[in-house]
Write a protein that holds these residues in place. Structure first.
Motif, short mmCIF file in Angstrom:
data_model
loop_
_atom_site.label_atom_id
_atom_site.label_comp_id
_atom_site.label_asym_id
_atom_site.label_seq_id
_atom_site.Cartn_x
_atom_site.Cartn_y
_atom_site.Cartn_z
N VAL A 6 0.84 -1.21 0.00
CA VAL A 6 0.00 0.00 0.00
C VAL A 6 0.87 1.25 0.00
N SER A 7 1.93 1.25 0.81
CA SER A 7 2.80 2.43 0.88
C SER A 7 3.53 2.66 -0.44
N ILE A 8 3.96 1.59 -1.10
CA ILE A 8 4.65 1.72 -2.39
C ILE A 8 3.70 2.28 -3.45
N VAL A 9 2.51 1.69 -3.53
CA VAL A 9 1.53 2.16 -4.52
C VAL A 9 1.15 3.62 -4.25
N SER A 10 0.96 3.95 -2.98
CA SER A 10 0.60 5.32 -2.62
C SER A 10 1.70 6.30 -3.00
N SER A 11 2.95 5.92 -2.76
CA SER A 11 4.07 6.79 -3.08
C SER A 11 4.18 7.04 -4.57
N LEU A 12 3.87 6.02 -5.37
CA LEU A 12 3.92 6.17 -6.82
C LEU A 12 2.71 6.93 -7.37
N ALA A 13 1.59 6.84 -6.68
CA ALA A 13 0.35 7.39 -7.23
C ALA A 13 0.06 8.82 -6.79
N PHE A 14 0.47 9.19 -5.57
CA PHE A 14 0.06 10.48 -5.02
C PHE A 14 1.20 11.47 -4.97
N GLY A 15 0.84 12.72 -5.18
CA GLY A 15 1.80 13.82 -5.16
C GLY A 15 1.10 15.07 -5.61
N SER A 16 1.84 15.98 -6.24
CA SER A 16 1.21 17.18 -6.77
C SER A 16 0.19 16.84 -7.84
N ARG A 17 0.37 15.67 -8.47
CA ARG A 17 -0.60 15.17 -9.43
C ARG A 17 -0.87 13.70 -9.11
N ALA A 18 -2.14 13.35 -8.94
CA ALA A 18 -2.52 11.96 -8.68
C ALA A 18 -2.51 11.17 -9.99
N VAL A 19 -2.08 9.93 -9.88
CA VAL A 19 -1.99 9.06 -11.05
C VAL A 19 -2.95 7.89 -10.84
N GLY A 20 -3.72 7.54 -11.87
CA GLY A 20 -4.67 6.44 -11.78
C GLY A 20 -4.01 5.09 -12.03
N TRP A 21 -4.85 4.03 -11.98
CA TRP A 21 -4.33 2.68 -12.16
C TRP A 21 -3.68 2.48 -13.53
#
Length: 346
Positions: free
Chosen positions: A33-48
């Protein structure tokens, strides 16, 4: 009261295999969950779709896929730093027999900071390779100094004396850091972002520089686990069991300082990760270092990576440095631990 405590320990030991399995399952789920969250969230959210494209389809050149690839080095670096801080905290607590020992509390982070700022001011260092050697030297000298001060007087190195020695050393070294920076604006500009503690400037070069120190520290820490269990029984008992107490205590302390110093050199003085990671595991699995050290590594990686994600979300469109997040959450927990439990030796 002691009989109730012993009974609780016996019951926990009886169910230890089940607890260990549950902890491992939960840890790996939280790690993913932490890895996916780190890759997905930031100044721009990234979808699946962007995550899948960025991770598994290198030929795709979409914006989201490139964002995921850019975040990969930051995610890997935060995981590795979390591993190092988690294991460093576990080793320092075991060596000092102090349940609230942590690199930040014992002044090791501040010692590393002082040497780095001195290197910037007087030797004009500017690369991660230079930072790491200065930070390691500062961390080692400070650890020896704090343990020496805490060992003076009657009773030797008690948990309370070590914490007080660490707090006093931290205050003194922090003053020296400020004294060096104030008259040198160029040092302050270079040092102020590093001082907060951040994994945002991670690069593949810094990861490759960090890896050898991480591997050495982990190997020595894991190898010393059984000896640390014996040391928890007291030096006389450990010596009777054939353990070379001085050698193993020095080896474990060396590993903890290497892990803390290398992390501080590249990410800044991030506090409380080792304290939180080890405490969580000890509450569930007891004090067996064979379990605490490796699982503290996983827990530390989770805590630091999630903290980095929280900092990005709270500071959006900018970011809140991870050192601020861990201090904000770790300080109240330390206060609660001090209020609810006596600070006694492990």
């Amino acid at each position: 009261m002691s009989s109730l405590t012993d009974l609780a320990k016996q019951q926990r030991n009886a169910y230890l295999p089940q607890y260990l399995t549950i902890v491992l399952i939960i840890s790996f789920i939280l790690l993913i969950v932490s890895i996916v969250s780190s890759l997905a969230f930031g100044s721009r959210a990234v979808g699946w779709n962007g995550l899948i494209e960025g991770l598994f389809h290198p030929a795709i050149d979409s914006y989201d896929a490139n964002v995921v690839r850019q975040r990969m080095n930051r995610t890997i670096f935060s995981l590795l730093c979390g591993v190092a801080l988690g294991v460093s905290g576990a080793l320092m607590q075991a060596v000092t027999r102090n349940p609230i020992a942590d690199p930040s509390i014992l002044g090791v982070n501040t010692g590393a900071s002082l040497f780095v700022v001195s290197g910037i001011a007087f030797f004009h260092i500017s690369t991660s390779e230079q930072y790491i050697w200065f930070a390691l030297a500062g961390a080692m000298i400070t650890a020896i100094f704090v343990f020496g001060i805490g060992s003076m007087g009657r009773g030797g190195a008690t948990p309370l004396k070590l914490v007080l020695a660490g707090a006093a050393t931290t205050a003194a070294l922090s003053s020296l850091v400020i004294a060096i920076m104030i008259p040198r604006s160029y040092v302050m500009d270079q040092f102020r972002f590093w001082q907060v503690g951040s994994v945002g400037s991670a690069s593949w070069s810094s990861i490759s520089t960090f890896l050898p120190f991480l591997i050495i520290g982990l190997l020595v820490g894991i190898i010393s686990a059984s000896a640390l269990n014996a040391l928890a029984l007291g030096d006389e008992v450990a010596t009777g069991l054939g353990v070379r107490t001085g050698l193993w205590r020095l080896a474990a302390a060396f590993a903890g300082v290497i892990l803390c110093g290398a992390t501080t050199a590249l990410a800044g003085p991030i506090g409380f990760v080792g304290l939180l990671a080890t405490h969580v595991i000890r509450l569930v699995l007891g004090s067996d270092q064979r379990y605490i050290i490796p699982i503290s590594a996983i827990t530390g990686a989770i805590i630091l990576t999630i903290s980095d994600v929280i900092g990005r979300l709270l500071g959006s469109p900018g970011e809140l440095e991870v050192g601020v997040v861990t201090a904000f959450t770790g300080a109240p927990i330390l206060i609660i631990l001090a209020m609810k439990a006596k600070v006694r030796a492990l």
